[in-house]
Design a protein around this motif. Structure first.
Motif, PDB file in Angstrom:
ATOM      1  N   LYS A  48      -2.174  -2.289  12.970  1.00 13.13           N
ATOM      2  CA  LYS A  48      -2.767  -1.115  12.362  1.00 13.13           C
ATOM      3  C   LYS A  48      -4.027  -0.447  13.072  1.00 13.13           C
ATOM      4  O   LYS A  48      -4.525  -1.497  13.822  1.00 13.13           O
ATOM      5  N   PRO A  49      -4.499   0.566  13.071  1.00  8.00           N
ATOM      6  CA  PRO A  49      -3.833   1.849  12.475  1.00  8.00           C
ATOM      7  C   PRO A  49      -2.455   2.012  13.108  1.00  8.00           C
ATOM      8  O   PRO A  49      -2.430   1.929  14.374  1.00  8.00           O
ATOM      9  N   LEU A  90      -8.651   2.091   6.116  1.00  7.19           N
ATOM     10  CA  LEU A  90      -8.307   0.821   6.840  1.00  7.19           C
ATOM     11  C   LEU A  90      -7.077   1.019   7.590  1.00  7.19           C
ATOM     12  O   LEU A  90      -7.046   0.621   8.842  1.00  7.19           O
ATOM     13  N   ASN A  91      -6.162   1.892   6.945  1.00  6.24           N
ATOM     14  CA  ASN A  91      -4.705   1.665   7.476  1.00  6.24           C
ATOM     15  C   ASN A  91      -4.519   2.921   8.660  1.00  6.24           C
ATOM     16  O   ASN A  91      -3.937   2.884   9.645  1.00  6.24           O
ATOM     17  N   LEU A  92      -5.313   4.062   8.305  1.00  7.61           N
ATOM     18  CA  LEU A  92      -5.019   5.292   9.217  1.00  7.61           C
ATOM     19  C   LEU A  92      -6.257   5.438  10.039  1.00  7.61           C
ATOM     20  O   LEU A  92      -6.012   5.838  11.336  1.00  7.61           O
ATOM     21  N   VAL A  93      -7.251   5.001   9.799  1.00  5.63           N
ATOM     22  CA  VAL A  93      -8.642   5.090  10.804  1.00  5.63           C
ATOM     23  C   VAL A  93      -8.681   3.789  11.626  1.00  5.63           C
ATOM     24  O   VAL A  93      -9.165   3.806  12.581  1.00  5.63           O
ATOM     25  N   GLY A  94      -8.447   2.571  10.621  1.00  3.40           N
ATOM     26  CA  GLY A  94      -9.056   1.322  11.163  1.00  3.40           C
ATOM     27  C   GLY A  94     -10.240   0.937  10.977  1.00  3.40           C
ATOM     28  O   GLY A  94     -11.147   0.255  11.832  1.00  3.40           O
ATOM     29  N   GLN A 123      -9.755  -4.576  17.166  1.00  2.00           N
ATOM     30  CA  GLN A 123      -9.209  -3.815  18.254  1.00  2.00           C
ATOM     31  C   GLN A 123      -9.431  -2.456  18.579  1.00  2.00           C
ATOM     32  O   GLN A 123      -9.040  -1.745  19.458  1.00  2.00           O
ATOM     33  N   LYS A 124     -10.083  -1.817  17.425  1.00  2.17           N
ATOM     34  CA  LYS A 124     -10.649  -0.519  17.439  1.00  2.17           C
ATOM     35  C   LYS A 124     -11.875  -0.201  18.071  1.00  2.17           C
ATOM     36  O   LYS A 124     -12.955  -0.780  17.440  1.00  2.17           O
ATOM     37  N   GLY A 181      -5.931  -6.764  14.922  1.00  4.49           N
ATOM     38  CA  GLY A 181      -5.350  -6.652  16.151  1.00  4.49           C
ATOM     39  C   GLY A 181      -5.345  -8.118  16.843  1.00  4.49           C
ATOM     40  O   GLY A 181      -4.969  -8.445  17.690  1.00  4.49           O
ATOM     41  N   LEU A 229     -12.056  -2.209  12.754  1.00  2.00           N
ATOM     42  CA  LEU A 229     -11.150  -3.361  13.015  1.00  2.00           C
ATOM     43  C   LEU A 229     -11.482  -3.749  14.431  1.00  2.00           C
ATOM     44  O   LEU A 229     -11.918  -2.934  15.329  1.00  2.00           O
ATOM     45  N   SER A 249       0.912  -1.201   0.035  1.00  2.08           N
ATOM     46  CA  SER A 249       0.031  -0.044   0.192  1.00  2.08           C
ATOM     47  C   SER A 249       1.064   1.166   0.023  1.00  2.08           C
ATOM     48  O   SER A 249       1.596   1.482   1.080  1.00  2.08           O
ATOM     49  N   THR A 301      -0.122   4.162   0.475  1.00  6.72           N
ATOM     50  CA  THR A 301      -0.343   5.022   1.808  1.00  6.72           C
ATOM     51  C   THR A 301       0.414   4.583   2.835  1.00  6.72           C
ATOM     52  O   THR A 301       0.799   5.562   3.748  1.00  6.72           O
ATOM     53  N   MET A 302       0.365   3.425   3.221  1.00  5.93           N
ATOM     54  CA  MET A 302       1.057   2.873   4.389  1.00  5.93           C
ATOM     55  C   MET A 302       2.540   2.873   4.261  1.00  5.93           C
ATOM     56  O   MET A 302       3.327   3.209   5.205  1.00  5.93           O
ATOM     57  N   GLU A 349      -7.998   2.206   1.597  1.00  7.96           N
ATOM     58  CA  GLU A 349      -6.528   2.483   2.194  1.00  7.96           C
ATOM     59  C   GLU A 349      -6.320   3.152   3.508  1.00  7.96           C
ATOM     60  O   GLU A 349      -5.882   2.844   4.656  1.00  7.96           O
ATOM     61  N   ILE A 350      -6.836   4.307   3.182  1.00  2.00           N
ATOM     62  CA  ILE A 350      -6.664   5.635   4.279  1.00  2.00           C
ATOM     63  C   ILE A 350      -7.743   4.977   5.216  1.00  2.00           C
ATOM     64  O   ILE A 350      -7.432   5.268   6.547  1.00  2.00           O
ATOM     65  N   ILE A 374      -7.710  12.072  15.991  1.00  2.00           N
ATOM     66  CA  ILE A 374      -6.856  12.039  14.597  1.00  2.00           C
ATOM     67  C   ILE A 374      -7.884  11.389  13.663  1.00  2.00           C
ATOM     68  O   ILE A 374      -7.982  11.837  12.485  1.00  2.00           O
TER      69      ILE A 374
END
Lengths: 124, 268
Positions: free
Chosen positions: A107-108, B131-135, B222-223, A88, B220, A12, A14-15, B128-129, B229
């Motif tokens: 992630k995140p 999933l990866n940044l927000v979860g 764990q969230k 997680g 996700l 990715s 972005t990642m 992607e944003i 943020i």
């Protein structure tokens, strides 16, 4: 002061950008990037790295396969590997650790966490 | 005569000698007495000095102890002040790290969203944003046609963009279209909401018009809630994702060409 070489394997953009962004804040770090496990192995065979940061879920060759290949190759079996897991949940993480990964990040991603783990692995 | 005279002279000299001897003896007696007196005085003084010395030393030690105590207190105060300063720096460092993390996320979100004209790429970047940044594990991208028709955009297994009419019953998503305001579920609401209900509704705005809505259905494992943020990323996505989608669609509508002259002059 010696330069540490870090390989970031992440499909990715972005990642990858976020991981590189965080790692660049650590001094004396040279960062190389690859979009999947195959690209990562190519870079590993071409130059010496002090740390590999890899995602688990990737096309062509995933992170688990990459960890396994790294640990079974005498040339770079001692290179520390950090895996990035999407869930997680423990399944992927445990598999990666069982295969020989040294540390994991879920992630995140937080930039501070990437820096903390990278510094720990590099001993700086 | 001479003998008598000699005897008289001798007697006189003897007397004289006796006088001198007497005086000498008296003088010696006086010296001995004075010596005795001085010796007593010396002993007295020594005894007095001996008695006084510990008191003086004790006082000196007390003064010194007081000074050392004062110094100790001063050092303790300084340590306390340094510790507080240290704590303040630690907190500030944590704040700066959080700000840095936020800025990194926002920078990357913007950078990625505006890095392509391809709709599929934009959808992938949004995914992607989220999933990866927000979860966010599952979300919907809903767009509204000018006639009010709601459409859901997805990417099929071949990686091609799909769009289909959709009927929305979720009142929060409908409110997002009508009010144009973000809504994020609180931790308490999160527990009550059903699996398919939206947990976050982000209107996509261009010039204040709602062109669509991003609805997050599942986070996700764990969230368990949204952070500051996340809120900032959603605010940014609301504007930049909308603009990126519109720009890509307009460019495709113009057969992939960007005519700067026409674009500038049509508004002149």
């Amino acid at each position: 002061m010696s330069e540490y070489r870090v390989l970031v394997v992440e499909d990715s953009p972005t990642m990858r950008q976020l991981i590189v962004f965080a790692l660049k804040r650590i001094r004396n770090l040279h960062i190389e990037e690859a979009g999947d496990g195959v690209g990562g192995l190519k870079k590993l065979s071409a130059q010496k790295f002090d740390l590999v940061v890899t995602d688990i879920n990737m096309p062509i060759m995933d992170g688990l396969k990459l960890v396994s290949l790294i640990r079974n190759d005498p040339q770079y079996k001692d290179v520390p590997v950090v895996v990035i897991t999407t869930e997680g949940a423990t399944e992927d993480r445990d598999r990666a650790l069982a295969l020989g990964a040294n540390e994991y990040i879920t992630k995140p991603i937080q930039t501070a966490r990437i820096m903390e783990v990278a510094k720990k692995m590099l001993g700086i | 005569m001479t003998d008598n005279n000699d005897a008289g002279g001798m007697h006189s000299r003897a007397e004289e000698f006796l006088q001198v001897f007497k005086k000498g003896a008296e003088f010696t007696q006086g010296l001995l007495k004075e010596n005795e007196r001085l010796r007593f005085r010396v002993i007295e003084l020594e005894q007095h000095h001996r008695a006084e010395t510990p008191l003086v030393e004790l006082q000196l030690l007390k003064d010194r102890l007081q000074r050392v105590e004062a110094e100790k207190q001063e050092i303790l105060d300084k340590i306390c002040s340094v510790e507080q300063e240290n704590l303040s720096f630690t907190n500030r460092y944590a704040e700066i790290e959080a700000e840095n993390n936020l800025l990194a996320n926002l920078y990357i979100t913007t950078y990625q969203l505006h890095s392509t004209f391809e709709v599929v790429e934009i959808l992938r970047i949004i995914e992607e944003i989220l999933l990866n940044l927000v979860g966010a594990e599952e979300f919907s991208l809903l767009l509204r046609e000018e006639n009010g028709q709601l459409l859901q955009s997805t990417i099929n297994e071949s990686g091609l963009p799909q769009i289909a009419e959709v009927e929305i019953n979720d009142t929060r998503i409908l409110a997002g279209f009508s009010e144009g305001r973000n809504w994020l579920a609180s931790p308490a609401e999160m527990k009550q909401l059903g699996a398919n209900e939206a947990k976050a509704v982000i209107p996509l705005l261009v010039d204040g018009d709602v062109i669509g809505v991003l609805a997050v259905q599942r986070l996700l494992a764990q969230k368990c809630g949204f952070s500051e943020i996340d809120e900032e990323i959603f605010n940014l996505l609301g504007i930049h994702a909308a603009m990126a989608i519109c720009t890509a669609i307009l460019r495709h509508g113009n057969e992939g060409h960007v005519n700067f002259r026409q674009g500038f002059l049509s508004r002149a």
